[in-house]
Design a protein around this motif. Structure first.
Motif, PDB file in Angstrom:
ATOM      1  N   SER A   1       1.046  -1.368  -0.042  1.00  0.00           N
ATOM      2  CA  SER A   1      -0.233   0.039   0.082  1.00  0.00           C
ATOM      3  C   SER A   1       0.610   0.826   0.650  1.00  0.00           C
ATOM      4  O   SER A   1       0.820   2.181   0.242  1.00  0.00           O
TER       5      SER A   1
ATOM      6  N   PRO B   1      -2.478   4.246   4.020  1.00  0.00           N
ATOM      7  CA  PRO B   1      -1.206   4.363   3.402  1.00  0.00           C
ATOM      8  C   PRO B   1      -0.470   5.302   3.767  1.00  0.00           C
ATOM      9  O   PRO B   1      -0.505   6.670   3.730  1.00  0.00           O
TER      10      PRO B   1
ATOM     11  N   LEU C   1     -10.294  -1.647   0.347  1.00  0.00           N
ATOM     12  CA  LEU C   1      -8.615  -2.767   1.377  1.00  0.00           C
ATOM     13  C   LEU C   1      -9.110  -3.098   2.850  1.00  0.00           C
ATOM     14  O   LEU C   1      -9.754  -3.344   3.522  1.00  0.00           O
TER      15      LEU C   1
END
Lengths: 416, 448
Positions: A11, A41, A75
């Motif tokens: 990420s 991230p 995610l």
């Protein structure tokens, strides 16, 4: 079992750039972004600044809250990739989740390399690769009185500077004969070590640690030469290695990292790799090398993403160029390219008193490398001159005297 | 998504005086040290000057490589913003930018970049040479981009033709309450009136004869008006259908003050039937009926000045326009639409023809711009009250060669022909200037 068109593992910059490139061409295809991290991230490059306090760990996220929704991305965080079945196009994660992918990007980055030192398992030490590592190290910094930094690379040097600011007695131990090997030559490195030495830091180059043993309030290291160094905070910053443990038996060709072609394709079909994990073409040195620096991760991620999405605009990777920018004690050091090549000519300019330094390496009239301390130039413009192989012969004298302005004029004419 | 303003640099006008850098340094640091300026003017190899300045990229490299999320593309203004509270001074942004748009400033020890001064750039204001321009044409997109495109996707124009651009913009501006008349010519040929029973426009369109466009449209407008509907009657016609074959009905409708918006797309000939000359073909131009050979050297007569003829009809509004100057074109469209509700509005838009004029298909807008910059085409408008006024200054024109050289249909011209053209341009300009003076006097009288 989950199914997705694109599975991006990682990420940070490579994965995020690949995602942006995919979305430029394929607005709808399902994307699963999977990361071992629990934090949103962030960039490993920012971590030394989290340690120093210059960056607030809550303000380093590379994407906003609504990013996943806006980009139509799922995610999954907190679970690392455990194994891969490239024939079945199946990825298994540490938490047991299985994901069937159509296209997979490995952007799993790197893991700190831990040197083989007798007794290391019996002492506490720090590494710096994740946000958690950074927060832990920052806390430890406040308590430390005598610190030892193992490794004089960028992470080690940044950490050492933080320790200096915190008035901690610090020793840097580097195996190579100089600090920042691979980025700066011996002359520039000695200017940098000098700045540390002036502030009371011990810089021991060409030294390695043979063993370590716990002490009442810390540890004692024994060096190859026999010397002992004691401390209460040990940071191991001896470089990183691509994170590829999950690839055992997966049938993906690896060297130091995951071997990729100029489109970031691995040897397995429908699997790409980019960033610090990838071993890609090197522009100046030839062959494939792991060149774990941020700008290369971005470039590789973009090419991988375009290729994964079938974007006809995808272009071959031109090859990695070593690049670095390094700030120390308010001074700045820049490096682009390589400091020696067979048949190259080298021009060095040093102002010892002012601590300024510049080295220009030309090969066949073309730029192969430029390095400086406190003599700024536009690194991005220089990289482009290297990659384009621009013939500098017509402006050589001007370039050697004032590389920044000469390069800007070339840029303005050639590609602006 | 929005379109953004930008700073444009014209190297040919730059004298390297450095006023822009002084102004920037003053604005950003309070001093006059050029090294602190975000805009950098550099000596170029050919004794000219070049520029290093942040381009506010759409896909900024500096943002991609920033590890601290300190750089961000502002979606509203388009400016790539630098957040000094997040910046860690790692300088990686200077690696990510290949344009030297973000650079290290030794005085502060930090990076610095252009932020367009919040929409009013100091450097542009300081440039007395016109080398720097603050281009705001993006506002057109932001204003009209949301409106429905009233033309279907895909049409059969030649590659590089600017008429598609023209049709889509004009229809957006006039809006859906419109009836279009498209007489024979390129515009219907491109698909405006359609193929196989389907029209290319999303508003009613009809295909009059070359001879009767204005009279048919006058009837349509009157009929709708009688029924109590305010419909814009829009003609999209070529120069042949306007200046030659259709002139009788046009002249009549203009003289009667019919409430029509008549747009003449002037490509200086009958281009869709094989590039024959028209009354609007300029002197010297090659066409298939004014060939170039041993004895013939292109057209031997001058073009008729159609927009001036329309001025003499005392229309409610007359203007010339070019697709190289879209803000000007939009401004005139708005005035013409308004005027067409009370009288005859005539808009003459120059349309370089990639196929018939013999120039590369990517050069259309460039050719259009050069026509204006050399005075070959003059941008002006006229109303009966205010008279004629120039909408772009005419006192700094370039030599006409620059335009002629860009267009293949003038490739054969000898020096005498070029001199003839230049002399004729100056004569025409003299006449326009005189009219403009009268216009200015009329306006002054009206104000008094």
């Amino acid at each position: 079992m989950l199914e997705t068109r694109y599975l991006l593992v990682g990420s940070s910059h490579a994965a995020l750039e690949a995602l942006a490139a995919i979305r430029m061409h394929d607005a709808e295809g399902s994307v699963l972004l999977a990361t071992r991290d629990t934090a949103p991230p962030y960039s490993p490059t920012v971590l030394p600044y989290v340690v120093s306090g210059k960056s607030d760990p809550n303000r380093v996220r590379l994407r906003s809250d609504d990013f996943c929704e806006a980009q139509k991305v799922t995610l999954r965080s907190g679970s690392a990739l455990a194994s891969l079945d490239t024939a079945a196009q199946m990825a298994r994660f540490a938490d047991g989740t299985e994901v069937r992918y159509e296209r997979l990007l490995l952007a799993t980055g790197a893991t700190p390399a831990i040197p083989k030192i007798a007794g290391l398992t019996r002492v506490q030490y720090h590494v710096l690769r994740t946000l958690d590592d950074a927060v832990r190290l920052r806390e430890a910094l406040g308590r430390a009185r005598r610190a030892v930094v193992l490794g004089g690379g960028l992470v080690g040097m940044h950490a050492a500077e933080n320790l200096v600011h915190a008035r901690t007695e610090t020793t840097i131990i580097e195996m190579q004969p100089q600090v920042l090997p691979g980025y700066f030559d011996a002359q520039a490195a000695s200017l940098i070590s000098g700045a540390f030495a002036e502030r009371g830091t011990r810089v021991l180059c060409g030294q390695s640690v043979v063993s370590v043993a716990p002490r009442e309030s810390g540890f004692a290291l024994k060096l190859l030469g026999g010397e002992r160094v004691e401390g209460d905070l040990l940071l191991i910053a001896a470089g990183v290695r691509p994170t590829i443990g999950y690839l055992s038996g997966a049938g993906v060709a690896t060297g130091d990292g995951v071997l990729v072609d100029r489109r970031m394709r691995t040897s397995a079909s429908n699997v790409w790799a980019a960033g610090d994990v990838a071993q890609a073409e090197s522009f100046l040195q030839g062959g494939r090398r792991v060149n774990g620096i941020l700008p290369n991760a971005v470039e590789q991620g973009r090419i991988a993403g375009m290729d994964m999405a079938g974007d006809p605009g995808a272009r071959d990777y031109r090859g990695g160029v070593p690049i670095n920018t390094y700030h120390f004690f308010g001074r700045q050091a820049l490096s682009v390219g390589v400091d020696s090549l067979e048949g190259c000519e080298t021009h060095v300019q040093v102002d010892e008193a002012a601590g300024r330094y510049r080295k220009i390496v030309l090969k066949d009239g073309r730029l192969a490398g430029i390095f400086s301390i406190d003599l700024p130039f536009d690194a991005g413009v220089m990289v482009e001159l290297v990659l384009r192989g621009t013939d500098l012969a017509p402006v050589k004298q001007a370039f050697l005297e004032n590389p920044r302005d000469t390069a800007r004029a070339l840029m303005s004419r050639l590609w602006r | 998504m929005a379109a953004y303003e930008t700073i444009a640099f014209d190297a040919a006008r730059c004298t390297g005086c450095g006023d822009c850098m002084s102004a920037c340094a003053q604005e950003k640091t309070g001093g006059f040290d050029h090294a602190a300026s975000r805009i950098q003017i550099l000596p170029a190899a050919n004794d000219g000057f070049e520029l290093a300045l942040c381009r506010q990229c759409g896909d900024p490299g500096c943002v991609s490589v920033c590890p601290a999320a300190a750089l961000e593309k502002d979606a509203a203004s388009g400016v790539v913003r630098w957040d000094e509270t997040k910046c860690i001074d790692c300088l990686l942004c200077t690696v990510g930018c290949v344009y030297a748009g973000i650079a290290y400033d030794e005085r502060t020890g930090r990076v610095a970049k252009c932020d367009l001064c919040g929409g009013d750039p100091a450097c542009v204001k300081a440039c007395g040479e016109g080398a720097l321009r603050h281009v705001k044409s993006a506002q057109i997109y932001n204003r009209y981009g949301e409106l429905e495109d009233l033309f279907v996707p895909g049409l059969a124009g030649c590659q590089g033709c600017n008429t598609e651009l023209l049709i889509r913009h004009v229809l957006r501006a006039v809006g859906p309450e419109t009836v279009v008349a498209a007489p024979p010519g390129c515009i219907p040929g491109m698909g405006t009136v359609g193929y196989n029973g389907k029209t290319g426009t999303k508003v009613p369109v009809f295909h009059p004869l070359l001879t009767n466009t204005a009279s048919m449209l006058a009837g349509v407008r009157r009929t709708y008006k009688r029924k109590g509907r305010d419909v814009t009657a829009l003609a999209l016609a070529g120069d042949g259908g306007t200046a030659d074959v259709g002139f009788q009905s046009l002249s009549g409708a203009a003289e009667r003050g019919e409430e029509i918006l008549y747009v003449c797309v002037d490509n200086e000939g009958y281009m869709n039937t094989g590039m024959q000359r028209s009354g609007c073909t300029p002197y010297g131009a090659w066409t298939s009926t004014t060939p170039v050979g041993e004895r013939s050297h292109g057209k031997t007569q001058e073009a008729k000045n159609l927009p001036l003829l329309m001025v003499m009809h005392r229309c409610a509004y007359v203007a010339t326009a070019s697709t190289a100057f879209m803000e000007d074109l939009y401004d005139k469209l708005a005035r013409a639409i308004e005027a067409s509700k009370r009288g005859f509005a005539y808009l003459h838009i120059y349309s370089p023809c990639t196929s018939g004029w013999r120039f590369p298909s990517q050069a259309n807008i460039e050719v259009a711009r050069k026509a204006v910059e050399t005075g070959f085409v003059v941008l002006w408008d006229y109303t009966p009250d205010a008279g004629l006024r120039f909408t772009r200054p005419i006192d700094d024109l370039r030599a006409v060669d620059e335009y002629l050289e860009a267009v293949g249909k003038y490739r054969h011209l000898d020096a005498a022909q070029v001199a003839h053209i230049q002399a004729q341009l100056e004569k025409d300009l003299g006449l326009l200037k005189e009219l403009a003076v009268r216009g200015a006097q009329a306006e002054a009288r009206a104000l008094a």
